[in-house]
Design an enzyme around this catalytic site. Structure first.
Site, PDB file in Angstrom:
ATOM      1  N   HIS A  26       0.806  -1.214   0.000  1.00 48.35           N
ATOM      2  CA  HIS A  26       0.000   0.000   0.000  1.00 48.35           C
ATOM      3  C   HIS A  26       0.843   1.269   0.000  1.00 48.35           C
ATOM      4  O   HIS A  26       0.392   2.310  -0.483  1.00 48.35           O
ATOM      5  CB  HIS A  26      -0.926   0.015   1.226  1.00 48.35           C
ATOM      6  CG  HIS A  26      -2.069  -0.943   1.111  1.00 48.35           C
ATOM      7  ND1 HIS A  26      -3.382  -0.543   1.005  1.00 48.35           N
ATOM      8  CD2 HIS A  26      -2.094  -2.295   1.075  1.00 48.35           C
ATOM      9  CE1 HIS A  26      -4.162  -1.597   0.903  1.00 48.35           C
ATOM     10  NE2 HIS A  26      -3.403  -2.679   0.953  1.00 48.35           N
ATOM     11  N   ASP A 113      -5.637   6.397   1.414  1.00 48.59           N
ATOM     12  CA  ASP A 113      -5.813   4.994   1.051  1.00 48.59           C
ATOM     13  C   ASP A 113      -7.286   4.633   1.221  1.00 48.59           C
ATOM     14  O   ASP A 113      -7.914   5.000   2.207  1.00 48.59           O
ATOM     15  CB  ASP A 113      -4.935   4.109   1.939  1.00 48.59           C
ATOM     16  CG  ASP A 113      -4.926   2.663   1.491  1.00 48.59           C
ATOM     17  OD1 ASP A 113      -5.962   1.982   1.643  1.00 48.59           O
ATOM     18  OD2 ASP A 113      -3.886   2.189   1.004  1.00 48.59           O
ATOM     19  N   THR A 135      -5.139   0.953  -3.967  1.00 46.03           N
ATOM     20  CA  THR A 135      -3.817   0.451  -4.333  1.00 46.03           C
ATOM     21  C   THR A 135      -3.880  -0.905  -5.032  1.00 46.03           C
ATOM     22  O   THR A 135      -2.935  -1.295  -5.717  1.00 46.03           O
ATOM     23  CB  THR A 135      -2.917   0.323  -3.093  1.00 46.03           C
ATOM     24  OG1 THR A 135      -3.544  -0.537  -2.143  1.00 46.03           O
ATOM     25  CG2 THR A 135      -2.682   1.690  -2.452  1.00 46.03           C
TER      26      THR A 135
END
Length: 227
Positions: A26, A113, A135
């Site tokens: 990530h 994220d 991601t």
């Protein structure tokens, strides 16, 4: 220091804050994305939430700011860590944003994220735009999305799962957290399914993928109403 191309003399570049999740697979995609933004003349601040995330020479055009989770260093339970991470980092992100509001170049966008949908709430609190960054490849994201919408259940009721724009999928074809019914990691299962909780509130959605390899599913999933 040389003036970035595309930024006029005396003109401030837009400030983008990037918040990656500190787990394998990530961090690097969002670091590379940050480098790309900085190469276009934007001011980029990458928030580090792990002591293992340190700036390197190739990232010299990116600002790094630490939001280290010191309280979680002695927490061995994964689910407890994820809960602690959200509680602590959301507060520290808010503190950082509040400090930056008084700077000469306050942030205009928070790129977070997708596994941290709560970051969108922090961005909105300070009147800042938000962008969710996935991601994983879009095929994996699509599986989690349809799982959350109830297109199929785990454990599987049928030997094959049929999803739009994808080949037939068996149990062995599904991501671990989509097929695991043992309940071994409830926190992680909740994490991957939570990525779509408030996606409609995001101003932008980014995905780390190869569009020509996943062209059909990208077009299908990103143009479906409500996405």
């Amino acid at each position: 220091m040389e003036r970035q191309e595309g930024i006029r003399e005396g003109e401030k570049s837009s400030h983008v804050v990037v918040l990656p999740f500190p787990i394998q697979g990530h961090i690097n995609p969002m670091l590379q994305f940050s480098k790309r933004l900085a190469s276009k003349g934007l001011k980029v601040t990458l928030l580090t939430t792990s002591k293992s995330m340190q700036p390197c020479a190739s990232s010299s055009n990116i600002n790094f700011h630490s939001l280290n989770l010191d309280e979680g260093e002695n927490t061995k339970d994964l689910d407890e860590y994820l809960k602690l991470y959200e509680d602590v980092i959301s507060k520290r992100l808010a503190e950082f944003m509040e400090e930056q509001l008084w700077s000469q170049n306050p942030p205009k966008v928070v790129v977070y994220d997708s596994g941290m949908p709560w970051a969108m709430g922090v961005a909105k609190k300070f009147g800042v735009l938000g962008a969710s960054f996935f991601t994983q490849c879009w095929a994996v994201n699509a599986i989690f999305y349809h799982l959350k919408r109830g297109a199929f259940r785990v454990p599987l009721e049928e030997p094959v799962v049929s999803l739009p724009s994808m080949p037939a999928l068996g149990l062995s074809d599904l991501p671990t957290f989509a097929s695991d019914n043992s309940g071994a990691y409830p926190g992680l299962c909740k994490l991957v399914r939570s990525q779509f909780e408030n996606l409609e509130e995001a101003n932008w959605v980014f995905c780390n993928t190869y569009d020509m390899l996943e062209q059909e599913i990208i077009v299908k999933e990103t143009t479906e109403p409500g996405q």
